[in-house]
Design an enzyme around this catalytic site. Structure first.
Site, short mmCIF file in Angstrom:
data_model
loop_
_atom_site.label_atom_id
_atom_site.label_comp_id
_atom_site.label_asym_id
_atom_site.label_seq_id
_atom_site.Cartn_x
_atom_site.Cartn_y
_atom_site.Cartn_z
N SER A 179 3.47 -2.07 10.24
CA SER A 179 4.91 -2.16 10.48
C SER A 179 5.47 -3.55 10.16
O SER A 179 6.45 -3.97 10.78
CB SER A 179 5.26 -1.75 11.92
N GLY A 209 5.19 1.29 4.61
CA GLY A 209 6.55 1.82 4.45
C GLY A 209 7.52 0.89 3.73
O GLY A 209 8.22 1.31 2.79
N GLU A 220 -5.36 -4.83 10.37
CA GLU A 220 -4.35 -3.80 10.60
C GLU A 220 -4.65 -3.06 11.90
O GLU A 220 -5.47 -2.12 11.91
CB GLU A 220 -4.33 -2.79 9.44
N GLU A 246 -6.66 4.82 7.69
CA GLU A 246 -6.40 6.24 7.41
C GLU A 246 -7.62 6.89 6.75
O GLU A 246 -7.88 8.08 6.96
CB GLU A 246 -5.13 6.37 6.56
N GLY A 288 2.59 2.39 10.76
CA GLY A 288 3.54 3.49 10.61
C GLY A 288 4.24 3.87 11.91
O GLY A 288 4.89 4.90 12.00
N HIS A 317 -9.39 1.34 4.69
CA HIS A 317 -8.12 1.53 5.40
C HIS A 317 -8.34 2.47 6.59
O HIS A 317 -9.11 3.42 6.51
CB HIS A 317 -7.05 2.10 4.46
N ASN A 353 0.88 -1.17 0.00
CA ASN A 353 0.00 0.00 0.00
C ASN A 353 0.91 1.21 0.00
O ASN A 353 1.50 1.54 1.03
CB ASN A 353 -0.91 -0.02 1.24
N TRP A 354 1.02 1.83 -1.15
CA TRP A 354 1.97 2.93 -1.28
C TRP A 354 1.48 4.22 -0.62
O TRP A 354 2.22 5.17 -0.47
CB TRP A 354 2.26 3.19 -2.77
N LYS A 355 0.17 4.26 -0.27
CA LYS A 355 -0.43 5.45 0.35
C LYS A 355 -0.20 6.66 -0.56
O LYS A 355 -0.25 6.52 -1.77
CB LYS A 355 0.12 5.62 1.77
P1 13P Z 1 3.14 0.43 7.63
O1 13P Z 1 3.64 -0.87 7.04
O2 13P Z 1 3.89 1.63 7.11
O3 13P Z 1 3.01 0.38 9.10
O4 13P Z 1 1.65 0.61 7.05
C1 13P Z 1 0.79 -0.44 7.15
C2 13P Z 1 -0.44 -0.10 6.38
O5 13P Z 1 -1.19 0.77 6.75
C3 13P Z 1 -0.70 -0.84 5.15
O6 13P Z 1 -1.98 -0.58 4.68
#
Ligand code: 13P
Length: 255
Positions: free
Chosen positions: A216, A238, A170, A100, A176, A98, A13-15
């Site tokens: 993470s 990440g 998640e 976020e 993150g 997600h 997931n590149w966000k």
């Molecule tokens: P991180 O791997 O950066 O913690 O993010 C996880 C995530 O939200 C994947 O959707």
């Protein structure tokens, strides 16, 4: 994970990272490193990067996903993108719900369900995200939270359509933050999600659902997390932006 019952899928997931040209470059870096993978490999990228991602992955074993979609096919929804638009481009996957989106953009269990429906109707495979906040874990209501999120998200989804659902557990406190759930914590919640799905569709259908862990996950902890029986892959933030780390997680899923 149990390979006899279900397929492992590692998805990035590149966000809100990478421009179109950076997308082409990163995928070209990842491609040779994952070419012999037997697990599913997916990169979910920002809308404006999708075309480049589709071109760069052509003829490879990497599939492309979006990070969200709207619940309507079209209409007066300025700034939104529909599932049918994604499907026509050649996109196969879409992340929905997600944390976020839930935290910063007012996403609710009900709008998650509407988007899941739209994505399935368009023929996409959904990566459905669920997970508890830190205070919810501390209150001891993790299972209740993920159970409610899962049940509402899957409302109106048939057993046939369930085959196009991947669930990503998640925990919000692990995203993150560098604070990963322990392998036991991840497995325990993934197993609880599977039993919720079993309650809705029966044990056999639930056993076939790929349930990822995300938060993470990286090249250092992937082996341990993925060795758990109910952890069927990962949704990687990440570490998916670094070709060597992402490829190492894919390798861990194949072990
Ligand atoms: P991180 O791997 O950066 O913690 O993010 C996880 C995530 O939200 C994947 O959707």
């Amino acid at each position: 994970m149990n390979r006899a019952l279900r397929k492992a899928v590692i998805a990035g997931n590149w966000k809100m990272n990478k421009t179109p040209s950076e997308t082409t470059a990163l995928i070209n870096e990842i491609k040779p490193l994952v070419a012999s993978a037997s697990c599913g490999v997916v990169v979910c990228v920002p809308y404006v990067d999708l075309q480049n991602a589709l071109e760069a992955t052509k003829g490879s074993n990497i599939e492309v996903g979006a990070e969200n979609c709207h619940w309507k096919e079209n209409g007066a929804y300025t700034g939104e993108i529909s599932a049918v638009m994604l499907k026509e481009m050649g996109v196969k996957y879409v992340i929905i719900g997600h944390s976020e989106r839930r935290q910063y953009f007012g996403e609710t269990d009900v709008t998650v369900n509407m988007r899941v429906r739209a994505a399935l109707d368009a023929g996409l495979t959904v990566i459905l995200c669920v997970g508890e906040l830190l205070e919810e874990r501390e209150q001891g209501i993790t299972f209740e939270v993920v159970s409610k999120q899962t049940k509402i998200a899957l409302s109106g989804v048939s057993e046939e359509e369930l085959k196009r659902i991947i669930v990503a557990y998640e925990p919000v406190w692990a995203i993150g933050t560098g604070r990963t759930a322990t392998a036991e914590q991840a497995n325990e919640v993934n197993a609880a999600i599977r039993s919720v799905i079993a309650g809705l569709y029966g044990a056999e259908a639930a056993d076939g659902v790929t349930i990822q862990y995300g938060g993470s996950m990286n090249d250092q902890n992937a082996d341990e997390l993925l060795s758990q029986p109910d952890v069927d892959g990962g949704l990687i933030g990440g570490a998916s932006l670094v070709a060597s780390k992402f490829a190492a997680i894919v390798k861990a899923a194949d072990r």
